[in-house]
Design an enzyme around this catalytic site. Structure first.
Site, PDB file in Angstrom:
ATOM      1  N   HIS A 380       0.817  -1.221   0.000  1.00 55.43           N
ATOM      2  CA  HIS A 380       0.000   0.000   0.000  1.00 55.43           C
ATOM      3  C   HIS A 380       0.848   1.268   0.000  1.00 55.43           C
ATOM      4  O   HIS A 380       0.326   2.371  -0.184  1.00 55.43           O
ATOM      5  CB  HIS A 380      -0.934   0.007   1.223  1.00 55.43           C
ATOM      6  CG  HIS A 380      -2.339   0.391   0.890  1.00 55.43           C
ATOM      7  ND1 HIS A 380      -2.649   1.462   0.098  1.00 55.43           N
ATOM      8  CD2 HIS A 380      -3.527  -0.172   1.239  1.00 55.43           C
ATOM      9  CE1 HIS A 380      -3.960   1.572  -0.012  1.00 55.43           C
ATOM     10  NE2 HIS A 380      -4.525   0.577   0.667  1.00 55.43           N
ATOM     11  N   ASP A 384      -2.421   3.289  -4.205  1.00 58.57           N
ATOM     12  CA  ASP A 384      -3.658   3.177  -3.436  1.00 58.57           C
ATOM     13  C   ASP A 384      -4.555   2.108  -4.063  1.00 58.57           C
ATOM     14  O   ASP A 384      -4.201   1.471  -5.046  1.00 58.57           O
ATOM     15  CB  ASP A 384      -4.382   4.524  -3.369  1.00 58.57           C
ATOM     16  CG  ASP A 384      -4.659   5.116  -4.743  1.00 58.57           C
ATOM     17  OD1 ASP A 384      -4.733   4.335  -5.727  1.00 58.57           O
ATOM     18  OD2 ASP A 384      -4.789   6.346  -4.843  1.00 58.57           O
TER      19      ASP A 384
END
Length: 409
Positions: A380, A384
């Site tokens: 992450h 995104d």
């Protein structure tokens, strides 16, 4: 007059500092040629043969099979300068590179000769090797904490067979010999390296997973049509690899790594595609170099070569490192989905479940279609959910409509 030279365990590269002796390929008294493999060792990356840069008569060897040696430790000593019948001995290449051989191979390899009569390798002698010639038997015993010297072999001349080890493992030992905390398996070699990498991935990478079901009917039909046209057969994994490289062209953020010291995301230009392969030695991830430049036929050939090499335990360190993205076809185990651990230091892994017939709404009607679950586990820090979802959706679109790939061909 002969000169005795000592050959030490060479620098293994890739940060490797030790290796375990799996199998000696020579005995004391054997005549060896320059660059002839003399021992098979297991590193944290693979099992490789080590060639000796000297030619002559082996006068000593150091370490029993199963012994771990650090880089720089003596392996064998060789008396050079004494010609042997059938060829010359002496000299040396001075160049040893584990897993790749030496820079110049000898014009021809001679069969190993005996200087004097001695027992075959599987005969047990005082302070000599255990009567086992199979590395698989040694590994089975080692992984289960079994001392081979305590077994009586049922093979010729007392040779210990796999059945002898399996019988010993299934025979209850006296209660006093059973440890209270259960059976222990050392985490070393390839299995230890995998454990270290997975643990580091879990510690350092904030991963997330998204998944989608896709109708793979048209992809399966396309593969059938390709293979019916003649020429080399195209593997399904190769088509999925080609889809991966196409999706990474559109979403290059996922072909990257994170440099935390510099606090930078490093986007990589080449796609070196790893794929998970299960072997007797455990899970390994061979790497297809520059996969983005290869078509379906070339990907099929390279995946097949690497898979065969992996199962034989002959992958070199270079074939196991440097990946930028991993494809994990866990569907071969008969499961639909998974949330795999990212192959550190990569940023993402695509998982593919089994392809099975399921009810599916196709063109407004209920039909039986070939359905597969796809999952993407991603770092992450590099992107995104929108980027990850876009990548996975593009992969699913290519699976459902292979013609979408024509845009990138």
């Amino acid at each position: 007059m002969a000169q005795v030279l000592e050959f030490k365990l060479p620098d293994l590269g890739e940060g490797l500092t030790e290796a375990e002796i799996v199998r000696w390929l020579i005995q004391v008294g054997d005549v060896v040629a320059v660059d002839q493999p003399v021992v098979e060792v297991e590193t944290a990356k693979a099992v490789v043969e080590v060639p000796c840069p000297y030619g002559g008569v082996v006068t000593a060897r150091f370490g029993e099979e199963g012994t771990e040696l650090p880089v720089g430790a003596p392996l064998i000593t060789v008396a050079v300068g004494t010609p042997a019948s059938g060829g010359e001995a002496g000299g040396g290449s001075g160049n040893v590179l584990v897993g790749y051989g030496t820079s110049e191979a000898p014009a021809r390899r001679r069969r190993v000769q005996r200087v004097q009569s001695e027992p075959a390798v599987h005969v047990k002698v005082a302070d000599g090797p255990v009567p086992v010639i199979s590395p698989l038997v040694r590994r089975l015993a080692r992984e289960n904490g079994l001392d081979l010297r305590e077994l009586k072999g049922s093979g010729p001349e007392g040779l210990i067979l796999r059945a002898d080890v399996e019988n010993a493992l299934h025979t209850p030992a006296p209660e006093t010999a059973v440890p209270a905390d259960g059976r222990r398996t050392p985490l070393k070699g390839v299995r230890g390296a995998v454990a270290d990498k997975l643990s580091r991935s879990r510690r350092e990478i904030p991963d997330a997973t998204c998944w989608v079901d896709a109708d793979a009917t048209e992809l399966m039909r396309a593969r059938t049509a390709m293979n019916a046209a003649g020429g080399p057969k195209i593997a399904l994994l190769a088509l999925l690899a080609r889809i991966c490289t196409a999706a990474l062209t559109r979403y290059p953020e996922l072909n990257s790594t994170v440099d935390m010291e510099a606090r930078e995301v490093v986007r990589l230009d080449q796609v070196h595609l790893g794929f998970a392969a299960q072997t007797e030695r455990g899970l390994v991830v061979p790497v297809v170099r520059d996969a983005h430049t290869l078509g379906a036929e070339a990907l099929t050939a390279e995946i097949a070569r690497l898979t065969e090499t992996a199962r034989a335990g002959r992958l070199t360190p270079g074939e196991l490192t440097g990946g930028t993205f991993t494809l994990n076809n866990y569907g071969v185990f008969g499961v639909d989905g998974s949330t795999p651990i990212i192959n550190y230091p990569e940023a993402a892994m695509l998982g593919v479940g089994r392809i099975v017939p399921k009810p599916w709404v196709h063109e407004g009607e209920l039909a039986v279609r070939q359905v597969v679950q796809l999952s993407l586990t991603f770092d992450h820090r590099v992107c995104d959910g929108g980027t990850a979802g876009g990548f996975l959706r593009h992969v699913a679109d290519c699976v459902e409509q292979p013609a979408v790939l024509l845009r990138t061909l």
